[in-house]
Design a protein around this motif. Structure first.
Motif, mmCIF file in Angstrom:
data_model
loop_
_atom_site.group_PDB
_atom_site.id
_atom_site.type_symbol
_atom_site.label_atom_id
_atom_site.label_comp_id
_atom_site.label_asym_id
_atom_site.label_seq_id
_atom_site.Cartn_x
_atom_site.Cartn_y
_atom_site.Cartn_z
ATOM 1 N N PRO A 9 -8.950 55.098 -5.684
ATOM 2 C CA PRO A 9 -8.054 55.679 -6.677
ATOM 3 C C PRO A 9 -7.900 57.187 -6.468
ATOM 4 C CG PRO A 9 -9.672 54.260 -7.728
ATOM 5 C CD PRO A 9 -10.081 54.415 -6.306
ATOM 6 N N GLN A 10 -6.698 57.666 -6.720
ATOM 7 C CA GLN A 10 -6.414 59.091 -6.608
ATOM 8 C C GLN A 10 -7.335 59.879 -7.530
ATOM 9 O OE1 GLN A 10 -2.394 59.988 -7.670
ATOM 10 N NE2 GLN A 10 -2.323 61.728 -6.289
ATOM 11 N N ASP A 50 -2.528 56.247 -9.551
ATOM 12 C CA ASP A 50 -2.791 55.411 -10.726
ATOM 13 C C ASP A 50 -1.659 54.418 -10.920
ATOM 14 O OD1 ASP A 50 -5.239 56.344 -11.522
ATOM 15 O OD2 ASP A 50 -4.468 57.675 -13.063
ATOM 16 N N GLY A 51 -2.028 53.191 -11.226
ATOM 17 C CA GLY A 51 -1.046 52.148 -11.445
ATOM 18 C C GLY A 51 -0.554 51.502 -10.161
ATOM 19 N N VAL A 59 -3.562 46.011 -13.881
ATOM 20 C CA VAL A 59 -3.233 47.264 -13.208
ATOM 21 C C VAL A 59 -4.245 48.315 -13.639
ATOM 22 C CG1 VAL A 59 -1.490 49.062 -12.947
ATOM 23 C CG2 VAL A 59 -0.799 46.663 -13.112
ATOM 24 N N PHE A 60 -4.790 49.043 -12.657
ATOM 25 C CA PHE A 60 -5.842 50.021 -12.952
ATOM 26 C C PHE A 60 -5.298 51.436 -13.068
ATOM 27 C CE2 PHE A 60 -8.581 46.880 -10.622
ATOM 28 C CZ PHE A 60 -9.285 46.474 -11.738
ATOM 29 N N VAL A 61 -5.865 52.175 -14.000
ATOM 30 C CA VAL A 61 -5.655 53.607 -14.163
ATOM 31 C C VAL A 61 -7.043 54.210 -14.362
ATOM 32 C CG1 VAL A 61 -4.614 55.405 -15.586
ATOM 33 C CG2 VAL A 61 -3.375 53.273 -15.187
ATOM 34 N N GLU A 64 -9.911 59.646 -17.392
ATOM 35 C CA GLU A 64 -10.176 61.060 -17.116
ATOM 36 C C GLU A 64 -11.652 61.347 -16.908
ATOM 37 O OE1 GLU A 64 -9.133 64.663 -15.989
ATOM 38 O OE2 GLU A 64 -7.662 63.176 -16.606
ATOM 39 N N ARG A 67 -12.717 60.932 -13.224
ATOM 40 C CA ARG A 67 -12.033 61.687 -12.165
ATOM 41 C C ARG A 67 -12.970 62.748 -11.603
ATOM 42 N NH1 ARG A 67 -6.761 60.464 -11.872
ATOM 43 N NH2 ARG A 67 -5.908 59.320 -13.627
#
Length: 70
Positions: A9-10, A50-51, A59-61, A64, A67
Protein backbone atom coordinates in the motif's frame (compact mmCIF):
# COMPACT_ATOMS: atom_id res chain seq x y z
CA UNK A 1 19.28 -11.86 -12.97
CA UNK A 2 17.29 -12.22 -9.73
CA UNK A 3 14.25 -9.96 -9.67
CA UNK A 4 11.83 -9.21 -6.83
CA UNK A 5 8.67 -7.16 -7.34
CA UNK A 6 7.23 -6.14 -3.99
CA UNK A 7 3.83 -4.44 -4.01
CA UNK A 8 2.48 -2.69 -0.95
CA UNK A 9 0.00 0.00 0.00
CA UNK A 10 1.08 3.55 -0.76
CA UNK A 11 2.76 5.25 2.22
CA UNK A 12 2.95 2.01 4.21
CA UNK A 13 6.75 2.28 4.50
CA UNK A 14 9.09 5.23 4.91
CA UNK A 15 11.93 5.85 2.46
CA UNK A 16 14.40 4.36 4.96
CA UNK A 17 12.22 1.25 5.40
CA UNK A 18 12.04 0.75 1.61
CA UNK A 19 15.82 1.08 1.37
CA UNK A 20 16.21 -1.52 4.13
CA UNK A 21 13.78 -3.84 2.33
CA UNK A 22 15.83 -3.51 -0.88
CA UNK A 23 19.10 -4.24 0.96
CA UNK A 24 17.66 -7.25 2.79
CA UNK A 25 16.09 -8.69 -0.36
CA UNK A 26 19.37 -8.30 -2.23
CA UNK A 27 21.21 -10.01 0.65
CA UNK A 28 18.72 -12.89 0.54
CA UNK A 29 19.41 -13.45 -3.18
CA UNK A 30 23.17 -13.26 -2.55
CA UNK A 31 22.86 -15.81 0.26
CA UNK A 32 20.93 -18.12 -2.03
CA UNK A 33 22.77 -17.70 -5.36
CA UNK A 34 26.17 -16.35 -4.32
CA UNK A 35 27.92 -13.00 -4.41
CA UNK A 36 28.07 -13.00 -8.20
CA UNK A 37 24.39 -12.03 -8.49
CA UNK A 38 24.65 -8.83 -6.43
CA UNK A 39 25.39 -6.51 -9.39
CA UNK A 40 22.52 -8.01 -11.38
CA UNK A 41 19.85 -8.15 -8.68
CA UNK A 42 16.79 -5.96 -9.23
CA UNK A 43 14.35 -5.14 -6.44
CA UNK A 44 11.28 -3.11 -7.40
CA UNK A 45 9.10 -1.71 -4.62
CA UNK A 46 5.76 -0.67 -6.08
CA UNK A 47 3.28 1.36 -4.09
CA UNK A 48 -0.37 0.76 -4.88
CA UNK A 49 -2.72 3.69 -4.31
CA UNK A 50 -5.46 3.39 -1.69
CA UNK A 51 -8.47 1.65 -3.14
CA UNK A 52 -6.35 0.05 -5.86
CA UNK A 53 -6.17 -3.36 -4.23
CA UNK A 54 -8.33 -5.72 -2.26
CA UNK A 55 -9.05 -9.24 -1.18
CA UNK A 56 -12.21 -11.32 -0.98
CA UNK A 57 -14.29 -8.54 -2.55
CA UNK A 58 -13.10 -5.96 0.03
CA UNK A 59 -11.29 -2.81 -1.17
CA UNK A 60 -8.49 -1.72 1.16
CA UNK A 61 -7.58 1.77 2.33
CA UNK A 62 -4.68 2.17 4.77
CA UNK A 63 -5.77 3.92 7.98
CA UNK A 64 -3.79 7.04 8.86
CA UNK A 65 -2.45 5.39 12.03
CA UNK A 66 -0.65 2.75 9.91
CA UNK A 67 0.96 5.12 7.41
CA UNK A 68 4.73 5.55 7.54
CA UNK A 69 6.10 8.63 9.22
CA UNK A 70 8.86 9.97 6.96
Amino acid sequence: MPFANIKMPQAALSKAQKEDLIHRTTAMFVDFFGEGVRPYTMVLVEEVADGGYGRADEVFVVPEAYRAKE
